[in-house]
Design a protein around this motif. Structure first.
Motif, short mmCIF file in Angstrom:
data_model
loop_
_atom_site.label_atom_id
_atom_site.label_comp_id
_atom_site.label_asym_id
_atom_site.label_seq_id
_atom_site.Cartn_x
_atom_site.Cartn_y
_atom_site.Cartn_z
N GLY A 102 -1.31 4.11 4.67
CA GLY A 102 -0.28 4.26 3.64
C GLY A 102 0.75 3.14 3.71
N ASP A 103 1.07 2.69 4.92
CA ASP A 103 2.00 1.58 5.07
C ASP A 103 1.39 0.28 4.58
OD1 ASP A 103 4.10 3.10 6.06
OD2 ASP A 103 3.53 2.80 8.16
N ILE A 104 0.10 0.10 4.84
CA ILE A 104 -0.59 -1.10 4.33
C ILE A 104 -0.56 -1.09 2.80
CG2 ILE A 104 -2.82 -2.28 4.13
CD1 ILE A 104 -3.36 -1.29 7.04
N ASP A 105 -0.81 0.07 2.19
CA ASP A 105 -0.74 0.19 0.74
C ASP A 105 0.67 -0.12 0.23
OD1 ASP A 105 -3.41 0.93 0.72
OD2 ASP A 105 -3.00 3.08 0.49
N ALA A 106 1.69 0.36 0.94
CA ALA A 106 3.07 0.11 0.54
C ALA A 106 3.40 -1.39 0.62
CB ALA A 106 4.03 0.91 1.40
N ILE A 107 2.91 -2.08 1.64
CA ILE A 107 3.14 -3.53 1.75
C ILE A 107 2.42 -4.26 0.63
CG2 ILE A 107 2.67 -5.59 3.14
CD1 ILE A 107 3.41 -3.94 5.59
N GLU A 108 1.20 -3.86 0.32
CA GLU A 108 0.48 -4.49 -0.80
C GLU A 108 1.24 -4.30 -2.10
OE1 GLU A 108 -3.42 -2.76 -0.42
OE2 GLU A 108 -4.10 -4.39 0.88
N MET A 109 1.79 -3.09 -2.33
CA MET A 109 2.57 -2.82 -3.54
C MET A 109 3.87 -3.63 -3.51
SD MET A 109 3.10 -0.05 -6.20
CE MET A 109 1.59 0.63 -5.75
N LEU A 110 4.51 -3.74 -2.34
CA LEU A 110 5.72 -4.56 -2.20
C LEU A 110 5.42 -6.00 -2.62
CD1 LEU A 110 8.62 -5.13 -0.92
CD2 LEU A 110 7.35 -5.71 1.15
N ILE A 111 4.32 -6.53 -2.15
CA ILE A 111 3.93 -7.90 -2.51
C ILE A 111 3.71 -8.02 -4.01
CG2 ILE A 111 2.12 -9.65 -2.25
CD1 ILE A 111 1.85 -8.63 0.72
N GLN A 112 3.02 -7.05 -4.60
CA GLN A 112 2.75 -7.09 -6.04
C GLN A 112 4.04 -7.00 -6.86
OE1 GLN A 112 -0.03 -3.96 -6.91
NE2 GLN A 112 -1.64 -4.86 -5.65
#
Length: 119
Positions: A102-112
């Motif tokens: 979930g944190d990896i997904d949040a970082i990917e969304m942060l980047i996007q």
């Protein structure tokens, strides 16, 4: 230790539109402000030197809630550290050790949502 060169990275670093704050959970002190990020690592700007080859327990404060998170908790190992071009600051490269998908997904969304310009 010298910085990892861009050709050794598997992902391009992305600048964020905010200098997000990253805290050392053990000391409670500000470790630095995020300059760029990938899911695998980050570059921080700091007012004090950061110890290379040390793993820090970190908390990154997000600019807005992302996937129900206001913060992301992770471990990150400082790979290199040096004086920044502006002599008042230091910069340090980190390799992130994130276990929670979930944190990896949040970082990917942060980047996007909050990043621009490939480096």
């Amino acid at each position: 230790m010298q910085p990892i060169h861009a050709d050794k990275r598997s992902q391009k670093r992305r600048n964020t539109i905010y200098y997000l704050e990253v805290y050392d959970l053990d000391s409670g002190q500000l470790l630095g402000r995020l300059a760029d990020i990938t899911v695998q690592g980050m570059l921080l700007l700091s007012e004090s030197p950061i110890v290379p080859e040390r793993t820090y327990k970190c908390r990154m404060v997000l600019p807005a809630e992302i996937l129900g998170r206001g913060n992301i908790l992770f471990d990150a190992t400082c790979v290199w550290s040096r004086k920044a071009l502006n002599d008042d600051f230091f910069e340090a490269g980190f390799r992130s050790l994130i276990a929670d998908p979930g944190d990896i997904d949040a970082i990917e969304m942060l980047i996007q949502r909050f990043a621009f310009n490939d480096l």
